[in-house]
Scaffold this active site. Sequence first.
Site, PDB file in Angstrom:
ATOM      1  N   TYR A 253      72.331  34.708 123.209  1.00 26.03           N
ATOM      2  CA  TYR A 253      71.620  33.536 122.702  1.00 26.03           C
ATOM      3  C   TYR A 253      72.471  32.843 121.658  1.00 26.03           C
ATOM      4  O   TYR A 253      72.609  33.353 120.548  1.00 26.03           O
ATOM      5  CB  TYR A 253      70.263  33.944 122.105  1.00 26.03           C
ATOM      6  CG  TYR A 253      69.377  34.616 123.123  1.00 26.03           C
ATOM      7  CD1 TYR A 253      68.583  33.845 123.983  1.00 26.03           C
ATOM      8  CD2 TYR A 253      69.352  35.996 123.252  1.00 26.03           C
ATOM      9  CE1 TYR A 253      67.794  34.449 124.953  1.00 26.03           C
ATOM     10  CE2 TYR A 253      68.559  36.612 124.220  1.00 26.03           C
ATOM     11  CZ  TYR A 253      67.790  35.833 125.058  1.00 26.03           C
ATOM     12  OH  TYR A 253      67.018  36.433 126.016  1.00 26.03           O
TER      13      TYR A 253
ATOM     14  N   THR B  59      89.449  44.327 129.928  1.00 20.31           N
ATOM     15  CA  THR B  59      90.871  44.175 130.276  1.00 20.31           C
ATOM     16  C   THR B  59      91.586  43.276 129.276  1.00 20.31           C
ATOM     17  O   THR B  59      92.807  43.225 129.267  1.00 20.31           O
ATOM     18  CB  THR B  59      91.038  43.543 131.688  1.00 20.31           C
ATOM     19  OG1 THR B  59      90.222  42.359 131.744  1.00 20.31           O
ATOM     20  CG2 THR B  59      90.614  44.503 132.768  1.00 20.31           C
TER      21      THR B  59
ATOM     22  N   ARG C  95      69.044  26.787 129.035  1.00 23.24           N
ATOM     23  CA  ARG C  95      68.265  26.702 127.788  1.00 23.24           C
ATOM     24  C   ARG C  95      68.834  25.661 126.838  1.00 23.24           C
ATOM     25  O   ARG C  95      68.114  24.904 126.224  1.00 23.24           O
ATOM     26  CB  ARG C  95      68.255  28.072 127.083  1.00 23.24           C
ATOM     27  CG  ARG C  95      67.018  28.901 127.358  1.00 23.24           C
ATOM     28  CD  ARG C  95      66.915  30.081 126.427  1.00 23.24           C
ATOM     29  NE  ARG C  95      68.128  30.871 126.324  1.00 23.24           N
ATOM     30  CZ  ARG C  95      68.491  31.817 127.179  1.00 23.24           C
ATOM     31  NH1 ARG C  95      67.760  32.103 128.221  1.00 23.24           N
ATOM     32  NH2 ARG C  95      69.620  32.486 126.997  1.00 23.24           N
TER      33      ARG C  95
ATOM     34  N   TYR D 267      84.693  42.376 143.998  1.00 23.14           N
ATOM     35  CA  TYR D 267      85.208  41.163 143.358  1.00 23.14           C
ATOM     36  C   TYR D 267      84.911  39.935 144.216  1.00 23.14           C
ATOM     37  O   TYR D 267      84.290  38.971 143.748  1.00 23.14           O
ATOM     38  CB  TYR D 267      86.712  41.325 143.149  1.00 23.14           C
ATOM     39  CG  TYR D 267      87.391  40.184 142.421  1.00 23.14           C
ATOM     40  CD1 TYR D 267      87.213  40.013 141.050  1.00 23.14           C
ATOM     41  CD2 TYR D 267      88.231  39.297 143.096  1.00 23.14           C
ATOM     42  CE1 TYR D 267      87.856  38.973 140.368  1.00 23.14           C
ATOM     43  CE2 TYR D 267      88.874  38.265 142.422  1.00 23.14           C
ATOM     44  CZ  TYR D 267      88.692  38.107 141.068  1.00 23.14           C
ATOM     45  OH  TYR D 267      89.334  37.086 140.403  1.00 23.14           O
TER      46      TYR D 267
END
Length: 317
Positions: free
Chosen positions: A67, A40, A109, A148
Site C-alpha cells: 500500500y 536475485t 486503487r 516463467y
Amino acid sequence: MKRQRKRILITGGAGFLGSHLCERLLGEGHEILCVDNFYTGAKENVLGLLDHPHFELLRHDITFPLYVEVDEIYNLACPASPVHYQFDPVQTTKTSVHGAINMLGLAKRVRATILQASTSEVYGDPEVHPQTEAYWGRVNPIGPRACYDEGKRCAETLFFDYHGQHGLGIKVARIFNTYGPRMHPNDGRVVSNFIVQALSNAPITIYGDGSQTRSFCYVDDLIDGLVQLMASEAGFTGPLNLGNPNEITIGALAEQIVTMTGARSSIDYQPAPRDDPTQRCPDISLAAERIDWAPGIGLEEGLKHTIAYFEKLLLNQ
Ligand SMILES: NC(=O)c1ccc[n+]([C@@H]2O[C@H](COP(=O)([O-])OP(=O)(O)OC[C@H]3O[C@@H](n4cnc5c(N)ncnc54)[C@H](O)[C@@H]3O)[C@@H](O)[C@H]2O)c1
C-alpha cells in the site's frame, strides 16, 4: 518546460534492468520507490542512489500486497534467468501471477499507470520468425521453463483484463535478451557467462552446436524503450516488442567475446537444454511506429561496456 515530478514505483528495482531504470528516472527528476526482496538483485546495484533525496529502497516481496501512493508503476520483479527462475519454480509463478495481481490492485486503487516487464519467452519456441506481437507463441505448459513463460503469459492476461474490466492504464513490454553492466555474473545468461569465462581464460561453454541464434539489446536502449512506452499515448497498451533485431549465432558471439577480451579460452560444447528455442528475433516495427524507438547501440560497443564492468567486478572479488 520543466518536467512534472512523478512518484514512481519500480518493483525489482535492485535487479539488473531495475537498477538502470531507477537511475534513469531519478536523473529525469522523479521520486523513485524501489521495491525488491533481493532474491536475485542486490543492494550494491543501487548503492550509488541510496543518498539521493528522491530515492527510497524498500525490502518487500510483491507476492504480498503493498500500500503506497504512486503515479506510475514499472513491474519488473521476477527472476529472469533460467538458473534462477527454475531454482524455485513455484515462487517464480507466484511472483509473476500473485505479484501482478497485487501490483494491478495497487494501480487500480491509486489510479496509477502500470507497465509490465513481459518477455519474448511468451513466444516460446516460435514457428514464425521474426516474432511480431500478433504471434500467440508456442510454449510447453509443463516444461522446465513453464514457471516463467506461463507465469508471464498469465500476467499479461491479468494486465489486459484489468484494462478491459476496470479501465486501468496499462503498458505491456515484451523484452528480448538484454545485456549490460550489473548482469548477475553467475546466472547462466549467455553474454555474462561468456564474458566471465573469457576473462578467466576458462573454456567457453556453448549449449548445443552454437548455430542457434539470439539477438542482444544493450541495456541503455532497452531502458529508453521502457520509458518511451510508459510515456506513450493513453490508449496504447502494447504488447510491444522491445529488443535488438540484429541476429547473431551463439558461436559467433563466443568468438567475438574471445577476440575482444584477448582470451585464450577453448570452446566446450554441451548438450542443448530442453525446450531451448533455436531462433529468437524481434520484429520491432510496432515500436518504431508507436513510440519512435529503435536500438542505437551496436553489439561491439555494448560488449565493450559490459566487459569493462565484469573486468572491474572480477578484480574486486
Ligand atoms: N534481462 C533480460 O534480458 C530480460 C528479458 C525479458 C524480460 N525481462 C524481465 O525484466 C525484468 C527484470 O529482469 P532482470 O534481467 O533485471 O532480472 P534480475 O533478476 O536482475 O531482476 C529481477 C529483480 O526482481 C527481484 N524480485 C524477484 N522476485 C521478487 C519478489 N517476489 N518481490 C520483489 N522483488 C523480487 C529480484 O531480487 C531482482 O532484483 C524481469 O521481470 C524479467 O522477466 C528481462
